[in-house]
Design a protein around this motif. Structure first.
Motif, short mmCIF file in Angstrom:
data_model
loop_
_atom_site.label_atom_id
_atom_site.label_comp_id
_atom_site.label_asym_id
_atom_site.label_seq_id
_atom_site.Cartn_x
_atom_site.Cartn_y
_atom_site.Cartn_z
N LYS A 34 -5.08 13.22 -13.28
CA LYS A 34 -4.74 14.57 -12.78
C LYS A 34 -4.95 14.66 -11.27
O LYS A 34 -5.16 15.73 -10.72
CB LYS A 34 -5.60 15.63 -13.48
N ARG A 35 -4.91 13.52 -10.60
CA ARG A 35 -5.19 13.46 -9.16
C ARG A 35 -4.14 14.22 -8.35
O ARG A 35 -2.97 14.27 -8.74
CB ARG A 35 -5.25 12.02 -8.69
N ALA A 36 -4.57 14.74 -7.19
CA ALA A 36 -3.66 15.46 -6.31
C ALA A 36 -3.24 14.60 -5.12
O ALA A 36 -2.52 15.06 -4.24
CB ALA A 36 -4.33 16.74 -5.80
N ASP A 37 -3.69 13.33 -5.08
CA ASP A 37 -3.36 12.45 -3.96
C ASP A 37 -2.20 11.53 -4.31
O ASP A 37 -1.51 11.73 -5.31
CB ASP A 37 -4.60 11.66 -3.51
N GLU A 38 -2.00 10.48 -3.50
CA GLU A 38 -0.88 9.56 -3.72
C GLU A 38 -0.98 8.82 -5.05
O GLU A 38 0.03 8.45 -5.64
CB GLU A 38 -0.79 8.56 -2.56
N TYR A 39 -2.21 8.62 -5.55
CA TYR A 39 -2.40 7.92 -6.82
C TYR A 39 -2.14 8.83 -8.02
O TYR A 39 -2.07 8.37 -9.15
CB TYR A 39 -3.79 7.30 -6.90
N GLY A 40 -2.00 10.12 -7.77
CA GLY A 40 -1.57 11.05 -8.80
C GLY A 40 -0.08 11.30 -8.72
O GLY A 40 0.59 11.42 -9.75
N ALA A 41 0.45 11.36 -7.49
CA ALA A 41 1.89 11.58 -7.30
C ALA A 41 2.68 10.38 -7.80
O ALA A 41 3.74 10.53 -8.41
CB ALA A 41 2.18 11.84 -5.83
N ASP A 42 2.18 9.16 -7.54
CA ASP A 42 2.81 7.93 -8.04
C ASP A 42 1.79 7.23 -8.93
O ASP A 42 0.93 6.49 -8.46
CB ASP A 42 3.21 7.03 -6.87
N LYS A 43 1.88 7.48 -10.21
CA LYS A 43 0.88 6.98 -11.15
C LYS A 43 0.90 5.46 -11.33
O LYS A 43 -0.03 4.88 -11.86
CB LYS A 43 1.00 7.71 -12.50
N THR A 44 1.96 4.80 -10.86
CA THR A 44 2.00 3.34 -10.93
C THR A 44 1.35 2.68 -9.70
O THR A 44 1.13 1.47 -9.70
CB THR A 44 3.44 2.80 -11.05
N LEU A 45 1.04 3.44 -8.67
CA LEU A 45 0.61 2.88 -7.39
C LEU A 45 -0.64 2.02 -7.51
O LEU A 45 -0.70 0.92 -6.94
CB LEU A 45 0.42 3.99 -6.36
N PHE A 46 -1.65 2.49 -8.22
CA PHE A 46 -2.90 1.72 -8.37
C PHE A 46 -2.58 0.34 -8.96
O PHE A 46 -3.07 -0.69 -8.47
CB PHE A 46 -3.86 2.49 -9.29
N PHE A 47 -1.73 0.30 -9.98
CA PHE A 47 -1.38 -0.95 -10.66
C PHE A 47 -0.50 -1.83 -9.77
O PHE A 47 -0.73 -3.03 -9.64
CB PHE A 47 -0.69 -0.63 -11.98
N THR A 48 0.54 -1.26 -9.17
CA THR A 48 1.46 -2.08 -8.38
C THR A 48 0.74 -2.68 -7.17
O THR A 48 1.02 -3.82 -6.79
CB THR A 48 2.71 -1.30 -7.94
N GLU A 49 -0.19 -1.95 -6.58
CA GLU A 49 -0.96 -2.52 -5.47
C GLU A 49 -1.81 -3.71 -5.93
O GLU A 49 -1.92 -4.71 -5.22
CB GLU A 49 -1.85 -1.46 -4.82
N ILE A 50 -2.39 -3.60 -7.12
CA ILE A 50 -3.17 -4.72 -7.67
C ILE A 50 -2.25 -5.92 -7.90
O ILE A 50 -2.58 -7.05 -7.50
CB ILE A 50 -3.87 -4.32 -8.98
N ILE A 51 -1.11 -5.70 -8.54
CA ILE A 51 -0.18 -6.80 -8.83
C ILE A 51 0.23 -7.51 -7.54
O ILE A 51 0.20 -8.74 -7.44
CB ILE A 51 1.07 -6.29 -9.59
N GLU A 52 0.62 -6.73 -6.53
CA GLU A 52 1.07 -7.31 -5.26
C GLU A 52 -0.03 -8.14 -4.62
O GLU A 52 0.23 -9.24 -4.11
CB GLU A 52 1.53 -6.19 -4.32
N ARG A 53 -1.24 -7.63 -4.65
CA ARG A 53 -2.35 -8.36 -4.01
C ARG A 53 -2.78 -9.58 -4.82
O ARG A 53 -3.11 -10.61 -4.25
CB ARG A 53 -3.52 -7.40 -3.79
N VAL A 54 -2.75 -9.47 -6.15
CA VAL A 54 -3.06 -10.63 -6.98
C VAL A 54 -2.01 -11.72 -6.73
O VAL A 54 -2.36 -12.91 -6.59
CB VAL A 54 -3.13 -10.25 -8.48
N ARG A 55 -0.75 -11.34 -6.65
CA ARG A 55 0.32 -12.32 -6.39
C ARG A 55 0.04 -13.09 -5.10
O ARG A 55 0.25 -14.30 -5.02
CB ARG A 55 1.67 -11.59 -6.31
N GLN A 56 -0.45 -12.40 -4.08
CA GLN A 56 -0.71 -13.05 -2.79
C GLN A 56 -1.77 -14.15 -2.91
O GLN A 56 -1.67 -15.16 -2.22
CB GLN A 56 -1.17 -12.02 -1.75
N VAL A 57 -2.76 -13.98 -3.79
CA VAL A 57 -3.84 -14.97 -3.86
C VAL A 57 -3.64 -16.04 -4.93
O VAL A 57 -4.22 -17.11 -4.81
CB VAL A 57 -5.24 -14.31 -4.04
N ILE A 58 -2.80 -15.77 -5.93
CA ILE A 58 -2.63 -16.79 -6.99
C ILE A 58 -1.31 -17.52 -6.89
O ILE A 58 -1.01 -18.37 -7.73
CB ILE A 58 -2.83 -16.20 -8.40
#
Length: 194
Positions: free
Chosen positions: A130-154
């Motif tokens: 129920k967040r009012a910030d960018e992580y509430g407006a785009d509910k995939t953002l937390f996950f997509t940022e993790i995926i992108e960063r994991v991709r960079q290291v593995i």
């Protein structure tokens, strides 16, 4: 393929007291042994990384529980602390570092657990985010940022993303929602949608 499930990336995200962990280098040696046994017996070893979010209790983790919003899990009933920006970054870092440790230990696929009410799903779901910030407006953002960063290291090690098809709760993710979010995970770097 054998996916070693529910490996906690953070102490505050442990789903139970005896969970496997990837949150410190000291865990690499034991995981190397586990993944070697899997490989020696003809299977492909994979590591499923998790943060339990509000699907645990502080009495079990020894830490305050955290979630996208301060809404208690209907089962666990403990009110979590809403993650601030620093908390979000810390846990994203934990996923990245955990993925790198799992790869060093011999995992040939990294699975990011984003289902069943755990933390990543907590961000994806309108039931618990129920967040009012960018992580509430785009509910995939937390996950997509993790995926992108994991991709960079593995590098080219495959990434699997475990998600719900339908949460079957009022106000939760539906199959129509999942059909829209899955391609965004693939665009971020997911090779497998589980």
């Amino acid at each position: 393929l054998i996916i070693t499930g529910c490996m906690a990336v953070s102490d505050d995200g442990s789903p139970n007291t005896n969970v496997l962990k990837v949150n410190r280098d000291e865990h690499i040696e034991g995981l190397e042994k586990l993944f070697s046994v899997i490989r020696e017996n003809g299977s492909v070893p994979a590591a499923q990384l998790i943060h339990a979010g509000r699907q645990t209790v502080s009495a079990m983790t020894g830490h305050p529980i955290v979630a996208p919003s301060a809404i208690p899990c209907p089962v666990m009933k403990e009110t979590p602390q809403e993650l601030d920006d620093a908390g979000i970054k810390r846990i994203q870092d934990d996923f990245v570092e955990g993925a790198l440790r799992a790869k060093k230990a011999g995992a040939e696929i990294i699975e990011l657990h984003g289902a069943f009410g755990y933390l990543i799903d907590g961000f994806l779901s309108p039931f618990s985010n129920k967040r009012a910030d960018e992580y509430g407006a785009d509910k995939t953002l937390f996950f997509t940022e993790i995926i992108e960063r994991v991709r960079q290291v593995i590098g080219d090690t495959p990434i699997s993303c475990r998600i719900n098809g339908d949460e079957y709760v009022e106000g939760g993710l539906t199959l129509d929602d999942t059909r829209k979010l899955a391609p965004r995970l693939v665009k971020a770097g997911a090779d497998i949608i589980s």
